[in-house]
Design a protein around this motif. Structure first.
Motif, mmCIF file in Angstrom:
data_model
loop_
_atom_site.group_PDB
_atom_site.id
_atom_site.type_symbol
_atom_site.label_atom_id
_atom_site.label_comp_id
_atom_site.label_asym_id
_atom_site.label_seq_id
_atom_site.Cartn_x
_atom_site.Cartn_y
_atom_site.Cartn_z
ATOM 1 N N GLU A 1 0.722 -1.277 -0.045
ATOM 2 C CA GLU A 1 0.010 -0.137 -0.029
ATOM 3 C C GLU A 1 0.970 1.098 -0.006
ATOM 4 O OE1 GLU A 1 -3.814 -0.043 1.784
ATOM 5 O OE2 GLU A 1 -3.577 -1.745 2.870
ATOM 6 N N PRO A 2 1.708 1.697 -1.014
ATOM 7 C CA PRO A 2 2.610 2.487 -0.940
ATOM 8 C C PRO A 2 2.092 3.851 -1.287
ATOM 9 C CG PRO A 2 2.905 1.331 -3.050
ATOM 10 C CD PRO A 2 2.036 0.635 -2.224
ATOM 11 N N LEU A 3 0.773 4.029 -1.745
ATOM 12 C CA LEU A 3 0.146 5.290 -2.165
ATOM 13 C C LEU A 3 -0.887 5.652 -1.093
ATOM 14 C CD1 LEU A 3 0.142 4.693 -6.078
ATOM 15 C CD2 LEU A 3 2.058 5.284 -4.606
ATOM 16 N N SER A 4 -1.086 4.937 -0.204
ATOM 17 C CA SER A 4 -2.073 5.256 0.744
ATOM 18 C C SER A 4 -2.088 6.668 1.461
ATOM 19 C CB SER A 4 -2.385 4.084 1.657
ATOM 20 O OG SER A 4 -2.523 2.978 1.283
ATOM 21 N N ASN A 5 -0.836 7.152 1.728
ATOM 22 C CA ASN A 5 -0.710 8.300 2.328
ATOM 23 C C ASN A 5 -0.781 9.713 1.485
ATOM 24 O OD1 ASN A 5 -0.486 6.999 4.673
ATOM 25 N ND2 ASN A 5 1.892 6.950 4.546
ATOM 26 N N LEU A 6 -0.872 9.382 -0.003
ATOM 27 C CA LEU A 6 -0.865 10.663 -0.828
ATOM 28 C C LEU A 6 -2.334 11.204 -1.299
ATOM 29 C CD1 LEU A 6 2.112 9.116 -3.083
ATOM 30 C CD2 LEU A 6 2.306 10.656 -1.137
ATOM 31 N N ALA B 1 -5.093 12.163 -4.118
ATOM 32 C CA ALA B 1 -5.562 11.462 -5.093
ATOM 33 C C ALA B 1 -4.601 11.845 -6.665
ATOM 34 C CB ALA B 1 -7.040 12.244 -5.539
ATOM 35 N N LYS B 2 -4.312 12.912 -6.642
ATOM 36 C CA LYS B 2 -3.559 13.553 -7.936
ATOM 37 C C LYS B 2 -2.108 12.973 -7.848
ATOM 38 C CE LYS B 2 -3.226 16.146 -11.679
ATOM 39 N NZ LYS B 2 -4.253 15.875 -12.762
ATOM 40 N N LEU B 3 -1.405 12.905 -6.741
ATOM 41 C CA LEU B 3 -0.150 12.184 -6.548
ATOM 42 C C LEU B 3 0.017 10.720 -6.763
ATOM 43 C CD1 LEU B 3 1.738 14.007 -3.778
ATOM 44 C CD2 LEU B 3 2.751 13.412 -5.984
ATOM 45 N N ARG B 4 -1.372 10.046 -6.265
ATOM 46 C CA ARG B 4 -1.458 8.677 -6.317
ATOM 47 C C ARG B 4 -1.615 8.097 -7.946
ATOM 48 N NH1 ARG B 4 -5.265 8.799 -2.094
ATOM 49 N NH2 ARG B 4 -7.058 8.366 -3.551
ATOM 50 N N GLU B 5 -2.373 9.200 -8.602
ATOM 51 C CA GLU B 5 -2.527 8.853 -10.184
ATOM 52 C C GLU B 5 -1.357 8.986 -10.835
ATOM 53 O OE1 GLU B 5 -5.064 10.690 -13.754
ATOM 54 O OE2 GLU B 5 -5.495 11.392 -11.820
ATOM 55 N N LYS B 6 -0.394 9.880 -10.423
ATOM 56 C CA LYS B 6 1.007 10.256 -10.874
ATOM 57 C C LYS B 6 1.880 9.119 -10.722
ATOM 58 C CE LYS B 6 4.740 13.535 -11.154
ATOM 59 N NZ LYS B 6 5.090 13.233 -12.417
ATOM 60 N N LEU B 7 2.068 8.635 -9.437
ATOM 61 C CA LEU B 7 2.800 7.651 -8.921
ATOM 62 C C LEU B 7 2.467 6.191 -9.500
ATOM 63 C CD1 LEU B 7 4.201 8.564 -5.457
ATOM 64 C CD2 LEU B 7 5.452 8.405 -7.700
ATOM 65 N N HIS C 1 -5.894 -1.929 -1.158
ATOM 66 C CA HIS C 1 -7.472 -1.921 -0.980
ATOM 67 C C HIS C 1 -8.442 -1.161 -1.933
ATOM 68 C CE1 HIS C 1 -6.669 1.406 1.450
ATOM 69 N NE2 HIS C 1 -7.737 1.939 0.962
ATOM 70 N N ASP C 2 -7.572 -0.456 -2.644
ATOM 71 C CA ASP C 2 -7.992 0.465 -3.654
ATOM 72 C C ASP C 2 -8.588 -0.195 -5.057
ATOM 73 O OD1 ASP C 2 -8.558 2.220 -5.827
ATOM 74 O OD2 ASP C 2 -7.734 4.110 -4.611
ATOM 75 N N GLN C 3 -9.697 -0.554 -5.463
ATOM 76 C CA GLN C 3 -9.856 -1.336 -6.729
ATOM 77 C C GLN C 3 -9.735 -0.299 -8.238
ATOM 78 O OE1 GLN C 3 -12.817 -0.734 -8.750
ATOM 79 N NE2 GLN C 3 -13.584 0.827 -7.648
ATOM 80 N N LEU C 4 -9.798 0.758 -7.861
ATOM 81 C CA LEU C 4 -9.252 1.601 -9.148
ATOM 82 C C LEU C 4 -7.720 1.582 -9.378
ATOM 83 C CD1 LEU C 4 -9.747 3.636 -11.194
ATOM 84 C CD2 LEU C 4 -9.660 5.503 -9.666
ATOM 85 N N GLU C 5 -6.933 1.695 -8.133
ATOM 86 C CA GLU C 5 -5.585 1.355 -8.292
ATOM 87 C C GLU C 5 -5.137 -0.018 -8.830
ATOM 88 O OE1 GLU C 5 -3.312 3.250 -5.054
ATOM 89 O OE2 GLU C 5 -2.952 1.462 -4.549
ATOM 90 N N ALA C 6 -5.792 -1.054 -8.500
ATOM 91 C CA ALA C 6 -5.673 -2.310 -8.901
ATOM 92 C C ALA C 6 -5.625 -2.416 -10.383
ATOM 93 C CB ALA C 6 -6.397 -3.345 -8.207
#
Length: 365
Positions: A159-164, A166-172, A192-197
């Motif tokens: 879960e490396p992007l959980s602390n970021l 929404a915009k940063l999560r998308e970029k990373l 746990h984020d289905q969109l991320e998966a």
């Protein structure tokens, strides 16, 4: 070669069984996402593969080598955590190279590797900064660089992007996927984020209560959910569900209150007259229609949610809410009567008792 095989994996804490008899094969170079709700066992599985948790039973092999009892440092894996865990008194460069320096790796080799990962992650201009002078996204890239510089056989992301935001999560997400395509290192990513998966995975392993509920390509999981749990967990907005029964009067139909939908005979031809089912209708597969259109559903608009290029229209049908997604939402207002429809091949149905999909095996969505 860095294929991963997990055989009969069991993990319990005292009398509490977390994972039981799980089997999983991950081919070399594949990007696999462990997905599921909190407490399903996905992070525990990752930590057992990394060697950070002992197995209660079972075996883990990486590249054909049994690593079940090897310490983390001997498994050829690198892990990126939700917490960046950077040394605050060290520069970015020192944080990235600390592990190699501690192992006594040649300075020239370290410099070469450093230049490569810094360029790959866009960190060249940040190497002399301290972590406190970095944004959250920059700190996470440093943590990724620290893992990548070891040139591991396997990357593990917890879960490396959980602390970021929404915009940063998308970029990373995009950067992580691009790095994988460049390096082709076997990768496991927990979220746990289905969109991320859906956006980054070659294959999704969807877990529930310590077991694999379904695994497959993102499109397979979305279009052919094996159970109501999968159908409900995957997709945003969430799937519409309605209890109903089968009718074979003048065709093959699913009836649920005022809703009467023609079913695909290839997908559901095995269902019996009067058989109970739970319909599953994805909002993204439904569209505005006129009265009289095949599988048109009539309802009164409750709410219109503007999502930019599209809108989610929430409609009351027989006293309960349903929703559909359309690009033509701007002319719709609460209180309007609308019709929306779904094609027979996009309809899902589940056994009300077991939750298992009633679509025939191997049928296309």
């Amino acid at each position: 070669m860095a294929n991963i095989n997990c055989t009969g994996i069991t993990k319990s804490y005292g009398g509490h069984l977390v994972i039981e008899g799980l089997n999983l094969e991950i081919p070399d170079h594949e990007f696999v996402v462990f997905l599921g709700p909190s407490g399903c066992g996905k992070s525990t599985m990752l930590r057992m593969i990394a060697g950070l948790e002992e197995l209660t039973a079972g075996q883990v092999t990486i590249g054909g080598t049994d690593v079940t009892h090897l310490p983390p440092g001997q498994r050829g894996v690198a892990m990126v955590f939700q917490s960046y865990a950077l040394y605050p008194h060290m520069s970015v460069a020192d944080n990235i190279t600390f592990g190699l320096r501690r192992l006594g790796v040649d300075k020239a080799d370290i410099a070469q590797r450093m230049a490569h990962v810094a360029q790959l992650l866009g960190l060249e201009a940040l190497l002399e900064r301290k972590p406190k002078n970095l944004s959250g996204g920059q700190q996470q890239r440093v943590a990724m660089a620290r893992a990548m510089i070891k040139t591991p056989k396997v990357f593990l992301f917890d879960e490396p992007l959980s602390n970021l935001d929404a915009k940063l999560r998308e970029k990373l997400r995009t950067e992580i996927r691009k790095i994988h395509l460049a390096l082709k290192t076997t990768t496991i990513f927990v979220t746990h984020d289905q969109l991320e998966a859906m956006t980054i995975a070659d294959r999704i392993v969807l877990m529930r209560a310590g077991k694999v509920e379904q695994q497959g390509r993102p499109d397979e999981i979305f279009d052919r959910p094996a159970s109501r749990f999968v159908a409900d967990f995957i997709g945003s907005p969430g799937m519409n569900f309605r209890m109903g029964k089968v009718s074979r009067q003048g065709g093959l139909w699913a009836e649920a209150g005022s809703v009467r939908l023609a079913l695909d005979a290839v997908l559901f031809g095995h269902l019996a007259e009067g058989q109970a089912l739970e319909l599953g209708l994805r909002p993204a597969r439904m569209e505005l229609a006129s009265a009289g259109t095949l599988n048109a559903i009539r309802g009164r608009v409750v709410l219109v949610e503007n999502m930019g290029a599209e809108g989610q229209v929430i409609v009351e049908v027989d006293g309960t809410d349903m929703s559909f997604v359309t690009k033509e939402f701007r002319g719709i207002a609460p209180g309007d009567e609308v019709h929306f429809a779904i094609r027979p091949e996009h309809i899902h149905a589940f056994d009300p008792t077991t939750g298992i999909s009633l679509r025939q095996e191997g049928a296309e969505a």
